[in-house]
Design an enzyme around this catalytic site. Structure first.
Site, PDB file in Angstrom:
ATOM      1  CG  PHE A 228       2.108   0.364  -0.137  1.00 50.61           C
ATOM      2  CD1 PHE A 228       0.756   0.447   0.140  1.00 50.61           C
ATOM      3  CD2 PHE A 228       2.756  -0.845   0.085  1.00 50.61           C
ATOM      4  CE1 PHE A 228       0.062  -0.646   0.644  1.00 50.61           C
ATOM      5  CE2 PHE A 228       2.074  -1.941   0.585  1.00 50.61           C
ATOM      6  CZ  PHE A 228       0.712  -1.845   0.861  1.00 50.61           C
ATOM      7  CG  ASP A 250      -0.106   5.007  -4.121  1.00 58.57           C
ATOM      8  OD1 ASP A 250       0.860   4.901  -3.332  1.00 58.57           O
ATOM      9  OD2 ASP A 250      -1.165   5.588  -3.833  1.00 58.57           O
ATOM     10  CG  ASP A 300       7.879   2.949   2.088  1.00 59.60           C
ATOM     11  OD1 ASP A 300       7.858   2.729   3.317  1.00 59.60           O
ATOM     12  OD2 ASP A 300       8.084   4.073   1.592  1.00 59.60           O
ATOM     13  CB  CYS A 340       6.864   4.129   8.722  1.00 62.95           C
ATOM     14  SG  CYS A 340       5.105   4.073   8.320  1.00 62.95           S
TER      15      CYS A 340
END
Length: 396
Positions: A228, A250, A300, A340
């Site tokens: 990512f 990605d 991430d 997150c």
């Protein structure tokens, strides 16, 4: 005279702890006819003044508190003081990291609910997510123009949460338009391309700054798989710290193109850095079948959970991807893994990673805990401000 909000019996406890939210269920009655974003005064059931905040009739969070000081008016001077105070608290982060990009206002954590302000060199981006923030837009902009006269101001209020406030998405210049929305910022000696109109969030993930530095510390002489990768800023720190190899993965080709530009911008073309357009879940399974192995993997991912109803499914997603990563690591390999999602508590995230280790049949030692950078503070009155969790794991 401001409209008045009266709370039910015993519903003032969170306000006495200076928490800035008042939910609709806590309200007993309203005197006056407040409109969307209007400033209201809040009282307990005995008519004792408690707070002054912004009214949001369509949100479950019916009032977001601006001030707990009865003598403080919500005007340009109020916002001026908040911005000056926030800038002052960040000065040492800015100097220490040589930063030209940083978060100036982090919403409730800086006493300005629903307001995010990021500074990218001479560009300032505002994100106004609540009814009160939207209502105060022009007062806020005038204060920013006064305090940062050299900066142009752009709005990125294009976030779904505005719908819960009865607001439409808005983007565009709040000062005289510039030809370009792109700029270059610096952090810890590295240069990074940012586009405030096209980039994620307000243009860039400022919150991962400290974790990028940490990744660089572990990367020397290691083969690194950066999942990512977005615009490749973890890769920048790894390559700058003499990683043996860095592979950026990605699903977005435009993000990978910008990552390649960032490598060139920092004169790191001679480093062994590559770019792969792929779905990370599928590629990790492919690498597992090919028996590929790495010294270090960075995970991430985007937010997996937007509501409590999605939490169980999100845990499965985090567990799956961490298990796959662990299976690709060499003995004593390093995994940097992040969530997150604000609803994913740190203890639950650690448990999910531990469960992934069991499924991967690997033993994991947690050697560091990571969180959002210091310009994204967590106020003691607002623990919800803690959203970014990271773990550095040694996988044997």
């Amino acid at each position: 005279m401001s409209a008045r909000i009266y709370l039910k019996v015993s519903r003032e406890k969170s306000l006495l702890r200076k928490h800035p939210w008042i939910f609709s269920q806590a309200i007993n009655k309203i005197k006056g006819n407040p409109m969307l974003g209007d400033t209201v005064d809040v009282f307990d059931h005995k008519e004792k003044w408690l707070a002054r905040g912004a009214y949001s009739p369509e949100s479950q969070i019916r009032v977001r508190v601006w001030s707990f000081n009865e003598n403080e008016e919500i005007d340009s001077e109020f916002f001026r003081k908040k911005l000056i105070s926030a800038q002052s608290r960040r000065e040492w982060f800015i100097e220490q990291g040589g930063l030209t990009g940083y978060r100036l206002i982090a919403g409730e954590s800086d006493g300005l609910p629903g307001i995010t302000i990021d500074k990218y060199d001479n560009l300032i981006v505002c994100q106004l997510l609540s009814a009160g923030a939207d209502f105060q837009r022009y007062t806020l902009v005038e204060v920013i123009k006064e305090l940062y006269p050299q900066c142009s101001i752009y709005e990125r209020s294009d976030v779904d949460v505005r719908k819960k406030e009865g607001l439409e998405p808005i983007t565009g210049w709040l000062t005289e338009p510039l030809e370009s929305t792109a700029c270059v910022i610096k952090e810890h000696g590295l240069s990074i391309n940012v586009d405030i109109a096209k980039g994620h969030k307000t243009g860039f993930y400022l919150d991962q700054r400290d974790s990028r530095v940490t990744a660089g510390r572990y990367a020397k002489n290691k083969s690194v798989l950066n999942c990512f990768s977005y615009t490749g800023t973890f890769a920048l720190h790894c390559a700058a710290n003499d990683a043996k190899e860095v592979i950026n993965v990605d699903v977005s080709q435009s993000a990978l193109d910008l990552a390649e530009e960032n490598i060139a911008l920092n004169n790191l073309q001679d480093k062994n850095v590559s770019f792969v357009k792929a779905d990370v879940f599928k590629l990790l399974r492919q690498y597992r079948e090919e028996k590929r192995q790495f010294d270090m993997i960075i995970l991430d991912p985007p937010k997996f959970v937007e509501s409590k109803a999605q939490l169980t499914g999100a845990c499965r997603g985090y567990k799956d991807i961490n298990m796959l990563a662990m299976q690709l690591l060499k003995p004593n390999g390093i995994l940097l893994t992040f969530s997150c999602s604000g609803l994913m508590e740190a203890s639950l995230f650690q448990k999910v990673v531990a469960d992934a280790a069991l499924d991967a049949r690997r033993e994991v030692h947690f050697v560091e805990r990571l969180q959002q950078a210091g310009d994204h503070p967590i106020s003691s009155n607002y623990p919800e401000g803690y959203y970014l969790k990271g773990l550095v794991c040694q996988v044997s």
